[in-house]
Scaffold this motif. Structure first.
Motif, PDB file in Angstrom:
ATOM      1  N   PHE A 141      -3.709  -9.943   5.461  1.00 42.15           N
ATOM      2  CA  PHE A 141      -4.475  -9.620   4.268  1.00 42.15           C
ATOM      3  C   PHE A 141      -5.553  -8.563   4.600  1.00 42.15           C
ATOM      4  O   PHE A 141      -5.632  -7.505   3.983  1.00 42.15           O
ATOM      5  CB  PHE A 141      -5.124 -10.923   3.785  1.00 42.15           C
ATOM      6  N   VAL A 142      -6.343  -8.855   5.634  1.00 44.36           N
ATOM      7  CA  VAL A 142      -7.413  -7.934   6.045  1.00 44.36           C
ATOM      8  C   VAL A 142      -6.816  -6.611   6.531  1.00 44.36           C
ATOM      9  O   VAL A 142      -7.319  -5.528   6.215  1.00 44.36           O
ATOM     10  CB  VAL A 142      -8.273  -8.577   7.164  1.00 44.36           C
ATOM     11  N   TYR A 143      -5.713  -6.698   7.296  1.00 43.44           N
ATOM     12  CA  TYR A 143      -5.109  -5.479   7.847  1.00 43.44           C
ATOM     13  C   TYR A 143      -4.631  -4.562   6.707  1.00 43.44           C
ATOM     14  O   TYR A 143      -4.776  -3.348   6.771  1.00 43.44           O
ATOM     15  CB  TYR A 143      -3.921  -5.817   8.759  1.00 43.44           C
ATOM     16  N   CYS A 144      -4.035  -5.162   5.667  1.00 39.71           N
ATOM     17  CA  CYS A 144      -3.562  -4.344   4.531  1.00 39.71           C
ATOM     18  C   CYS A 144      -4.743  -3.588   3.923  1.00 39.71           C
ATOM     19  O   CYS A 144      -4.654  -2.391   3.634  1.00 39.71           O
ATOM     20  CB  CYS A 144      -2.942  -5.221   3.437  1.00 39.71           C
ATOM     21  N   VAL A 145      -5.847  -4.276   3.738  1.00 39.87           N
ATOM     22  CA  VAL A 145      -7.003  -3.647   3.085  1.00 39.87           C
ATOM     23  C   VAL A 145      -7.583  -2.552   3.991  1.00 39.87           C
ATOM     24  O   VAL A 145      -7.973  -1.482   3.524  1.00 39.87           O
ATOM     25  CB  VAL A 145      -8.072  -4.711   2.738  1.00 39.87           C
ATOM     26  N   SER A 146      -7.590  -2.821   5.292  1.00 36.85           N
ATOM     27  CA  SER A 146      -8.123  -1.822   6.216  1.00 36.85           C
ATOM     28  C   SER A 146      -7.271  -0.551   6.186  1.00 36.85           C
ATOM     29  O   SER A 146      -7.789   0.564   6.056  1.00 36.85           O
ATOM     30  CB  SER A 146      -8.146  -2.420   7.628  1.00 36.85           C
ATOM     31  N   VAL A 147      -5.948  -0.705   6.283  1.00 40.65           N
ATOM     32  CA  VAL A 147      -5.054   0.465   6.264  1.00 40.65           C
ATOM     33  C   VAL A 147      -5.163   1.166   4.907  1.00 40.65           C
ATOM     34  O   VAL A 147      -5.191   2.398   4.821  1.00 40.65           O
ATOM     35  CB  VAL A 147      -3.595   0.039   6.564  1.00 40.65           C
ATOM     36  N   ALA A 148      -5.275   0.374   3.841  1.00 41.66           N
ATOM     37  CA  ALA A 148      -5.399   0.958   2.494  1.00 41.66           C
ATOM     38  C   ALA A 148      -6.649   1.831   2.402  1.00 41.66           C
ATOM     39  O   ALA A 148      -6.628   2.902   1.792  1.00 41.66           O
ATOM     40  CB  ALA A 148      -5.455  -0.156   1.454  1.00 41.66           C
ATOM     41  N   LEU A 196      -5.043  -9.181  -3.212  1.00 38.77           N
ATOM     42  CA  LEU A 196      -5.090  -8.024  -2.307  1.00 38.77           C
ATOM     43  C   LEU A 196      -5.651  -6.805  -3.033  1.00 38.77           C
ATOM     44  O   LEU A 196      -6.461  -6.053  -2.497  1.00 38.77           O
ATOM     45  CB  LEU A 196      -3.677  -7.684  -1.831  1.00 38.77           C
ATOM     46  N   TYR A 197      -5.191  -6.644  -4.254  1.00 35.68           N
ATOM     47  CA  TYR A 197      -5.677  -5.526  -5.054  1.00 35.68           C
ATOM     48  C   TYR A 197      -7.194  -5.625  -5.214  1.00 35.68           C
ATOM     49  O   TYR A 197      -7.929  -4.661  -5.017  1.00 35.68           O
ATOM     50  CB  TYR A 197      -4.959  -5.564  -6.410  1.00 35.68           C
ATOM     51  N   LEU A 198      -7.658  -6.839  -5.533  1.00 35.52           N
ATOM     52  CA  LEU A 198      -9.090  -7.054  -5.735  1.00 35.52           C
ATOM     53  C   LEU A 198      -9.874  -6.827  -4.428  1.00 35.52           C
ATOM     54  O   LEU A 198     -10.955  -6.248  -4.431  1.00 35.52           O
ATOM     55  CB  LEU A 198      -9.292  -8.483  -6.237  1.00 35.52           C
ATOM     56  N   ALA A 199      -9.290  -7.284  -3.325  1.00 39.96           N
ATOM     57  CA  ALA A 199      -9.962  -7.115  -2.024  1.00 39.96           C
ATOM     58  C   ALA A 199     -10.135  -5.632  -1.704  1.00 39.96           C
ATOM     59  O   ALA A 199     -11.173  -5.210  -1.189  1.00 39.96           O
ATOM     60  CB  ALA A 199      -9.162  -7.807  -0.921  1.00 39.96           C
ATOM     61  N   GLY A 200      -9.096  -4.839  -1.998  1.00 38.56           N
ATOM     62  CA  GLY A 200      -9.185  -3.399  -1.774  1.00 38.56           C
ATOM     63  C   GLY A 200     -10.268  -2.795  -2.640  1.00 38.56           C
ATOM     64  O   GLY A 200     -11.064  -1.969  -2.202  1.00 38.56           O
ATOM     65  N   LEU A 201     -10.292  -3.264  -3.860  1.00 32.82           N
ATOM     66  CA  LEU A 201     -11.243  -2.736  -4.839  1.00 32.82           C
ATOM     67  C   LEU A 201     -12.693  -3.075  -4.448  1.00 32.82           C
ATOM     68  O   LEU A 201     -13.610  -2.311  -4.698  1.00 32.82           O
ATOM     69  CB  LEU A 201     -10.913  -3.402  -6.170  1.00 32.82           C
ATOM     70  N   LEU A 202     -12.852  -4.243  -3.823  1.00 31.83           N
ATOM     71  CA  LEU A 202     -14.205  -4.742  -3.548  1.00 31.83           C
ATOM     72  C   LEU A 202     -14.750  -4.351  -2.186  1.00 31.83           C
ATOM     73  O   LEU A 202     -15.906  -4.624  -1.879  1.00 31.83           O
ATOM     74  CB  LEU A 202     -14.195  -6.281  -3.629  1.00 31.83           C
ATOM     75  N   GLN A 203     -13.923  -3.717  -1.366  1.00 33.80           N
ATOM     76  CA  GLN A 203     -14.331  -3.599   0.037  1.00 33.80           C
ATOM     77  C   GLN A 203     -15.623  -2.801   0.246  1.00 33.80           C
ATOM     78  O   GLN A 203     -16.316  -2.993   1.232  1.00 33.80           O
ATOM     79  CB  GLN A 203     -13.208  -3.067   0.917  1.00 33.80           C
ATOM     80  N   ASP A 204     -15.960  -1.898  -0.682  1.00 33.39           N
ATOM     81  CA  ASP A 204     -17.187  -1.116  -0.490  1.00 33.39           C
ATOM     82  C   ASP A 204     -18.314  -1.535  -1.434  1.00 33.39           C
ATOM     83  O   ASP A 204     -19.267  -0.782  -1.655  1.00 33.39           O
ATOM     84  CB  ASP A 204     -16.880   0.377  -0.669  1.00 33.39           C
ATOM     85  N   GLY A 229       1.052   6.425  -8.786  1.00 28.43           N
ATOM     86  CA  GLY A 229       0.431   5.387  -9.625  1.00 28.43           C
ATOM     87  C   GLY A 229      -0.999   5.716 -10.042  1.00 28.43           C
ATOM     88  O   GLY A 229      -1.549   5.044 -10.926  1.00 28.43           O
ATOM     89  N   LEU A 230      -1.606   6.736  -9.429  1.00 31.89           N
ATOM     90  CA  LEU A 230      -3.027   6.984  -9.691  1.00 31.89           C
ATOM     91  C   LEU A 230      -3.345   7.434 -11.125  1.00 31.89           C
ATOM     92  O   LEU A 230      -4.346   6.987 -11.694  1.00 31.89           O
ATOM     93  CB  LEU A 230      -3.591   7.993  -8.679  1.00 31.89           C
ATOM     94  N   PRO A 231      -2.525   8.316 -11.744  1.00 34.73           N
ATOM     95  CA  PRO A 231      -2.881   8.735 -13.102  1.00 34.73           C
ATOM     96  C   PRO A 231      -2.984   7.541 -14.057  1.00 34.73           C
ATOM     97  O   PRO A 231      -3.930   7.424 -14.836  1.00 34.73           O
ATOM     98  CB  PRO A 231      -1.734   9.666 -13.504  1.00 34.73           C
ATOM     99  N   GLU A 232      -2.032   6.602 -13.931  1.00 38.68           N
ATOM    100  CA  GLU A 232      -2.029   5.429 -14.809  1.00 38.68           C
ATOM    101  C   GLU A 232      -3.276   4.569 -14.532  1.00 38.68           C
ATOM    102  O   GLU A 232      -3.970   4.134 -15.461  1.00 38.68           O
ATOM    103  CB  GLU A 232      -0.747   4.633 -14.534  1.00 38.68           C
ATOM    104  N   LEU A 233      -3.546   4.376 -13.260  1.00 41.38           N
ATOM    105  CA  LEU A 233      -4.713   3.584 -12.882  1.00 41.38           C
ATOM    106  C   LEU A 233      -5.988   4.259 -13.399  1.00 41.38           C
ATOM    107  O   LEU A 233      -6.890   3.600 -13.917  1.00 41.38           O
ATOM    108  CB  LEU A 233      -4.749   3.477 -11.349  1.00 41.38           C
ATOM    109  N   LEU A 270      -5.042  -0.212  -5.060  1.00 40.65           N
ATOM    110  CA  LEU A 270      -3.618   0.028  -5.325  1.00 40.65           C
ATOM    111  C   LEU A 270      -2.815   0.027  -4.024  1.00 40.65           C
ATOM    112  O   LEU A 270      -1.749  -0.595  -3.930  1.00 40.65           O
ATOM    113  CB  LEU A 270      -3.476   1.382  -6.043  1.00 40.65           C
ATOM    114  N   ALA A 271      -3.356   0.716  -3.000  1.00 42.83           N
ATOM    115  CA  ALA A 271      -2.629   0.806  -1.724  1.00 42.83           C
ATOM    116  C   ALA A 271      -2.540  -0.567  -1.050  1.00 42.83           C
ATOM    117  O   ALA A 271      -1.509  -0.911  -0.464  1.00 42.83           O
ATOM    118  CB  ALA A 271      -3.316   1.808  -0.798  1.00 42.83           C
ATOM    119  N   SER A 272      -3.604  -1.383  -1.167  1.00 43.25           N
ATOM    120  CA  SER A 272      -3.569  -2.737  -0.567  1.00 43.25           C
ATOM    121  C   SER A 272      -2.435  -3.531  -1.202  1.00 43.25           C
ATOM    122  O   SER A 272      -1.649  -4.203  -0.524  1.00 43.25           O
ATOM    123  CB  SER A 272      -4.863  -3.507  -0.833  1.00 43.25           C
TER     124      SER A 272
END
Ligand code: GTP
Length: 500
Positions: A221-228, A135-143, A272-276, A118-120
């Protein structure tokens, strides 16, 4: 990644797998001519997935006036990319759910993934990036690599996972223990699944976004995911400050976003977290804690600037202290501790320089050695302390009787050296005579109050002495030293000079 781990991954029977429908979706994603009908057809093969997609469409995130009741409409409303991303993320949540390793740790990683996703996406939106779904997917997949390693090397990895406290520390421990981190393994698994390369590159480089060799157009793209990822840690860690500091530093240096923008973004993420959480059927953050976390983040980010200012001031203070210490050391290196006069080391430099100038410009230059007479007797009769006091007093007397631009230095022991630029031997003789009589006239005091006097012998040499020119500084020193020897030989308390 080590060959042994690669092999363990390749032949791991429990390696996380994507459901068939997700694999089909990935294949469709590679097809430039994919159409809505075909995608709706594939999605309809998985009723659970289909109903979740419909729920997304009817959620406050997307809901229009009319509710969406069929998949075709849902795909139309969401668009192809968002539909594929959501379908993949739902499949992914199944992958996490079915992982039968350390549940608590995997839950933590999944919650981190959801917040990061979500943050990405929100960071991408703030920066007007276009691939928001990706971006959303990249954040989700990073771990994702955590799941792969838990399955491939459970014995070693589950022990590590049991000690998970903060994400950054966990990455360090992975590197120390395994020689690599889960980002690399996640990237491997994504490639194995056939996911877009950008997602794999992001997972591989997100832990060191500064150092990674990332193509220019993939950097933001990578920086957004890292900060997220840091934002997610800031909301999940018991001690959020290090993660929020890292988020703020990354936001500022990598993305050019200040603390205020970051704070607003964190508030939006938490909103946004409760909805997610409802979509993925998990409580990402307890609603009771949400406001407290936002307030805590606000305090940390607001005081961050103050802390930085303190750090800079401290740092500046240290630099000033170090400069002062260096100055003191440098001064000590060229000064005599007893008399405060410059020492021999400084004399060598000064002589070199003045000799060169005198030679270049044809100026006269005279050097004289002054050696106190029978100084040993002073020490023997009155003791070293009185001897020291005599040296200090003589130094002051000599200095007082010279001009500002003349040089006086303690050459060593009871020997002083005077350098007179611009003085021929004739002119210098007058100066040295003044020095000799001043020393002779100076009264010293023993510890018992008796007064006594001391004299000095002086040997001098000039750089140009009539027809004779001295070639280098060392010759000048030797000549003055010979003259001093003559003065001692001729009965002391007198001045001698020699031709070179
Ligand atoms: N108190 C004190 N004595 C010093 C210092 N440096 C050198 N001396 C002493 O100076 C004396 C020099 O003695 P000598 O070289 O024999 O020379 P002198 O007694 O002055 O005799 P002439 O030079 O031949 O006139 C020695 O006793 C040294 O110990 C110092 O910093 N403090």
């Amino acid at each position: 990644m080590t060959p042994a781990i690669r092999e363990a991954l390749q032949f791991c029977p429990n390696l996380p797998t994507l459901p068939g429908v997700a694999i089909r979706i990935i294949e469709m994603g590679r097809d430039p001519d994919v159409n809505i009908g075909a995608l709706a057809g594939v999605l309809s093969k998985d009723p659970a997935l289909a109903s979740r997609l419909l729920r997304v469409c009817n959620s406050p995130l997307y809901a229009k006036r009319r509710s969406t009741t069929n998949l075709h409409q849902a795909v139309m409303l969401l668009g192809l990319n968002a539909t594929m991303t959501l379908a993949l993320s739902f499949s992914l949540s199944e992958v996490y759910r079915s992982s039968n390793t350390n549940r608590a740790a995997v839950d933590r990683v999944w919650r981190r993934a959801l917040i990061s996703g979500l943050a990405s996406r929100m960071l991408g939106e703030t920066l007007k990036q276009n691939a928001l779904d990706e971006l959303y997917l990249a954040g989700l997949l990073q771990d994702l690599g955590v799941l792969a390693l838990s399955a491939a090397v459970p014995n070693r990895y589950l022990d590590l996972l049991a000690g998970y406290q903060t994400h950054d520390r966990f990455v360090e421990i992975e590197r120390e223990t395994l020689g690599f981190d889960h980002g690399e393994v996640g990237a491997w698994l994504m490639r194995h699944w056939g996911l877009p390369e950008r997602l794999a590159v992001t997972a591989a480089s997100v832990h060191d976004p500064n150092q990674a060799d990332i193509l220019e157009d993939a950097r933001a793209f990578v920086y957004c995911v890292s900060v997220a990822g840091h934002i997610a840690d800031g909301l999940l860690d018991e001690q959020p400050q290090p993660a929020l500091d890292a988020a703020a530093a990354g936001a500022a240096t990598l993305l050019g976003l200040d603390e205020q923008i970051l704070q607003v973004l964190i508030e939006e993420v938490v909103e946004g977290l409760p909805e997610l959480g409802r979509l993925f059927e998990i409580e990402i953050i307890s609603p009771n804690m949400a406001q407290g976390l936002v307030d805590q983040a606000r305090d940390i980010l607001a005081t961050r600037n103050l802390r930085l200012i303190h750090q800079v001031t401290d740092h500046h203070q240290k630099v000033v202290e170090m400069e002062q210490a260096a100055e003191i050391l440098q001064k000590a290196a060229i000064h005599d501790a007893l008399t405060g006069l410059h020492n021999r080391r400084h004399f060598d430099e000064v002589l070199e320089n003045e000799f060169a100038q005198a030679t270049d410009n044809g100026w006269p230059l005279t050097l004289g050695f002054l050696d106190l007479d029978r100084f040993k007797q002073v020490n023997d009769t009155h003791g070293h302390v009185v001897g020291d006091a005599v040296l200090v007093k003589i130094a002051a007397v000599l200095k007082r009787n010279l001009r500002e631009r003349d040089y006086i230095m303690r050459y060593g022991g009871e020997e002083f050296v005077v350098l007179l630029p611009g003085h021929s031997k004739k002119a210098a003789l007058k100066v040295f005579e003044r020095l000799r009589t001043a020393v002779e006239a100076t009264r010293h005091m023993s510890e018992t109050g008796e007064s006594f006097f001391i004299t000095t012998s002086i040997g001098l040499a000039s750089h140009m002495d009539g027809e004779h020119h001295i070639q280098d500084p060392l010759q000048l020193v030797r000549a003055a030293d010979r003259a001093l020897y003559d003065a001692k030989r001729h009965g002391r308390n007198c001045i001698e000079s020699v031709l070179s």
